[in-house]
Design a protein around this motif. Structure first.
Motif, mmCIF file in Angstrom:
data_model
loop_
_atom_site.group_PDB
_atom_site.id
_atom_site.type_symbol
_atom_site.label_atom_id
_atom_site.label_comp_id
_atom_site.label_asym_id
_atom_site.label_seq_id
_atom_site.Cartn_x
_atom_site.Cartn_y
_atom_site.Cartn_z
ATOM 1 N N ASN A 108 12.866 -4.527 0.518
ATOM 2 C CA ASN A 108 14.005 -5.105 -0.213
ATOM 3 C C ASN A 108 13.645 -6.373 -0.979
ATOM 4 O O ASN A 108 14.386 -7.368 -0.952
ATOM 5 C CB ASN A 108 15.173 -5.388 0.732
ATOM 6 N N VAL A 109 12.528 -6.360 -1.666
ATOM 7 C CA VAL A 109 12.126 -7.470 -2.529
ATOM 8 C C VAL A 109 12.203 -7.001 -3.982
ATOM 9 O O VAL A 109 11.621 -5.962 -4.335
ATOM 10 C CB VAL A 109 10.704 -7.948 -2.192
ATOM 11 N N LEU A 110 12.919 -7.755 -4.799
ATOM 12 C CA LEU A 110 13.051 -7.410 -6.216
ATOM 13 C C LEU A 110 11.827 -7.914 -6.981
ATOM 14 O O LEU A 110 11.493 -9.095 -6.926
ATOM 15 C CB LEU A 110 14.324 -8.032 -6.792
ATOM 16 N N VAL A 111 11.175 -7.002 -7.690
ATOM 17 C CA VAL A 111 9.986 -7.360 -8.469
ATOM 18 C C VAL A 111 10.176 -6.880 -9.898
ATOM 19 O O VAL A 111 10.925 -5.939 -10.169
ATOM 20 C CB VAL A 111 8.706 -6.747 -7.858
ATOM 21 N N GLU A 126 7.724 4.863 -6.949
ATOM 22 C CA GLU A 126 6.522 4.575 -6.157
ATOM 23 C C GLU A 126 6.609 3.219 -5.474
ATOM 24 O O GLU A 126 6.235 3.067 -4.307
ATOM 25 C CB GLU A 126 5.278 4.630 -7.053
ATOM 26 N N ILE A 127 7.102 2.212 -6.173
ATOM 27 C CA ILE A 127 7.220 0.883 -5.564
ATOM 28 C C ILE A 127 8.264 0.898 -4.449
ATOM 29 O O ILE A 127 8.138 0.172 -3.457
ATOM 30 C CB ILE A 127 7.545 -0.167 -6.632
ATOM 31 N N GLY A 128 9.294 1.727 -4.587
ATOM 32 C CA GLY A 128 10.301 1.822 -3.546
ATOM 33 C C GLY A 128 9.757 2.360 -2.231
ATOM 34 O O GLY A 128 10.380 2.171 -1.177
ATOM 35 N N ARG A 129 8.592 3.014 -2.267
ATOM 36 C CA ARG A 129 7.968 3.532 -1.042
ATOM 37 C C ARG A 129 6.990 2.539 -0.419
ATOM 38 O O ARG A 129 6.445 2.802 0.649
ATOM 39 C CB ARG A 129 7.211 4.823 -1.343
ATOM 40 N N MET A 130 6.748 1.423 -1.078
ATOM 41 C CA MET A 130 5.734 0.475 -0.622
ATOM 42 C C MET A 130 6.373 -0.884 -0.337
ATOM 43 O O MET A 130 7.364 -1.255 -0.964
ATOM 44 C CB MET A 130 4.624 0.317 -1.679
ATOM 45 N N GLU A 131 5.795 -1.611 0.607
ATOM 46 C CA GLU A 131 6.196 -2.987 0.844
ATOM 47 C C GLU A 131 5.498 -3.905 -0.157
ATOM 48 O O GLU A 131 4.532 -3.511 -0.810
ATOM 49 C CB GLU A 131 5.869 -3.397 2.280
ATOM 50 N N LEU A 132 5.998 -5.141 -0.238
ATOM 51 C CA LEU A 132 5.482 -6.055 -1.252
ATOM 52 C C LEU A 132 3.988 -6.306 -1.072
ATOM 53 O O LEU A 132 3.233 -6.316 -2.052
ATOM 54 C CB LEU A 132 6.252 -7.380 -1.200
ATOM 55 N N ASP A 133 3.546 -6.506 0.162
ATOM 56 C CA ASP A 133 2.125 -6.748 0.394
ATOM 57 C C ASP A 133 1.282 -5.557 -0.055
ATOM 58 O O ASP A 133 0.185 -5.727 -0.594
ATOM 59 C CB ASP A 133 1.874 -7.032 1.875
ATOM 60 N N GLN A 134 1.791 -4.344 0.148
ATOM 61 C CA GLN A 134 1.056 -3.158 -0.273
ATOM 62 C C GLN A 134 1.004 -3.048 -1.784
ATOM 63 O O GLN A 134 -0.006 -2.617 -2.353
ATOM 64 C CB GLN A 134 1.714 -1.910 0.324
ATOM 65 N N VAL A 135 2.084 -3.440 -2.451
ATOM 66 C CA VAL A 135 2.095 -3.412 -3.915
ATOM 67 C C VAL A 135 1.033 -4.347 -4.473
ATOM 68 O O VAL A 135 0.318 -4.020 -5.431
ATOM 69 C CB VAL A 135 3.491 -3.792 -4.449
ATOM 70 N N GLN A 136 0.902 -5.535 -3.846
ATOM 71 C CA GLN A 136 -0.074 -6.511 -4.329
ATOM 72 C C GLN A 136 -1.508 -6.097 -4.014
ATOM 73 O O GLN A 136 -2.415 -6.294 -4.827
ATOM 74 C CB GLN A 136 0.216 -7.886 -3.694
ATOM 75 N N SER A 137 -1.720 -5.519 -2.827
ATOM 76 C CA SER A 137 -3.086 -5.224 -2.388
ATOM 77 C C SER A 137 -3.569 -3.850 -2.837
ATOM 78 O O SER A 137 -4.778 -3.641 -2.987
ATOM 79 C CB SER A 137 -3.184 -5.329 -0.863
ATOM 80 N N ASN A 138 -2.639 -2.892 -3.050
ATOM 81 C CA ASN A 138 -3.033 -1.524 -3.411
ATOM 82 C C ASN A 138 -2.670 -1.222 -4.855
ATOM 83 O O ASN A 138 -2.097 -0.175 -5.166
ATOM 84 C CB ASN A 138 -2.369 -0.507 -2.473
#
Length: 296
Positions: free
Chosen positions: A89-92, A130-142
């Motif tokens: 639930n982080v808006l990016v 795709e981003i809705g399936r990932m957490e924020l840390d995963q979006v940044q690292s993957n």
């Protein structure tokens, strides 16, 4: 007669000229030279007739018409920003860039009206999914994994439009001010926690080292006591052996030597002092000398 002949010749020349013009126009309309960077879509009576590739091509003049001239060069969509919400639930705000080229113009011109808008909408939907399936840390690292998934899904969805997606990039993932401030606060708290853990571990290590030092000192003292005890036991054994061999004389000799050592230590004291030697000590000293002479 001369006038009629002249009229017939004039009419014949006009027909020849008309035929020549018709042939020239037919050739002009029937021969199509397509540049290397383009493909032409030909229609006949409003229906798809052919797709002309680069080089010299022939069509039926006045019947076939080149309706669309399509560039097959690689194109880049303008960089787009779209909002997305992560699994935690982080808006990016995600910035994307897409490169594509048209491979089958007949599909592009007859199946989609605005190619750029269609691709942009497709990319935005896939990125959000795709981003809705990932957490924020995963979006940044993957980031590489996210880009690969977006590229594969975009390529599959635009295939029916005769388009090949050559590159799809996620250029940046930005956070709003409130989220960025909260993450900064969390980061500072994590740094403080790590500092406290490091300090506690340092104190624990110091206590362990101090305990090890005290244990080592105790072990050394115990070892020294054991050595002293062993030496005394050895000395006692030697004396016992001497007494067993020489009898009472050896015992008297040891006692006399102890008394002599005591008198010697008393005489080495600092300052002026008076040494009072008991008569028994003098007798013991004399006995010791006698015994030494006797042994000599």
């Amino acid at each position: 007669m001369d006038g009629g002949l002249a009229g017939e010749l004039t009419g014949g020349n006009a027909v020849l000229i008309a035929i020549a013009l018709f042939v020239i126009v037919s050739i002009f309309l029937g021969v199509r030279i397509v540049p290397q960077s383009e493909k032409h879509v030909v229609e006949r009576f409003g229906r798809l007739r052919a797709v002309l590739g680069p080089g010299v091509n022939f069509i039926v003049p006045f019947i076939d018409v080149v309706r669309h001239r399509i560039s097959i060069l690689e194109r880049q969509l303008p960089n787009a920003m779209q909002d997305a919400i992560t699994a935690d639930n982080v808006l990016v705000k995600v910035e994307t860039s897409v490169f594509y080229r048209i491979t089958e113009p007949e599909k592009t011109v007859y199946r989609i009206r605005d190619v750029d808008a269609a691709i942009a909408t497709t990319v935005a939907g896939i990125v959000r999914s795709e981003i809705g399936r990932m957490e924020l840390d995963q979006v940044q690292s993957n980031r590489a994994q996210l880009i690969e998934k977006v590229r594969e899904q975009v390529a599959a969805m635009v295939d029916d439009w005769g388009i090949e997606v050559t590159r799809a990039e996620v250029l940046d993932v930005n956070l709003d001010d409130a989220t960025r401030a909260a993450m900064l606060q969390q980061l500072n708290a994590e740094r403080a926690r790590r500092a406290q853990v490091t300090e506690a571990e340092g104190k624990k290590r110091a206590v362990e080292l101090n305990a090890d030092a005290e244990l080592y000192a105790a072990e050394q003292q115990a070892k020294a006591k054991r050595v002293l005890a062993d030496a005394e036991a050895y000395s006692t054994g030697v004396i016992a052996e001497a007494i067993a061999k020489n009898g009472l004389e050896a015992a008297q000799y040891q006692v006399a030597m102890r008394q002599v050592e005591g008198i010697e230590a008393l005489g080495k004291g600092t300052g002026k002092q008076t040494i009072v030697v008991p008569a028994a000590a003098l007798e013991a000293l004399g006995d010791a000398f006698r015994m030494l002479r006797g042994r000599g």
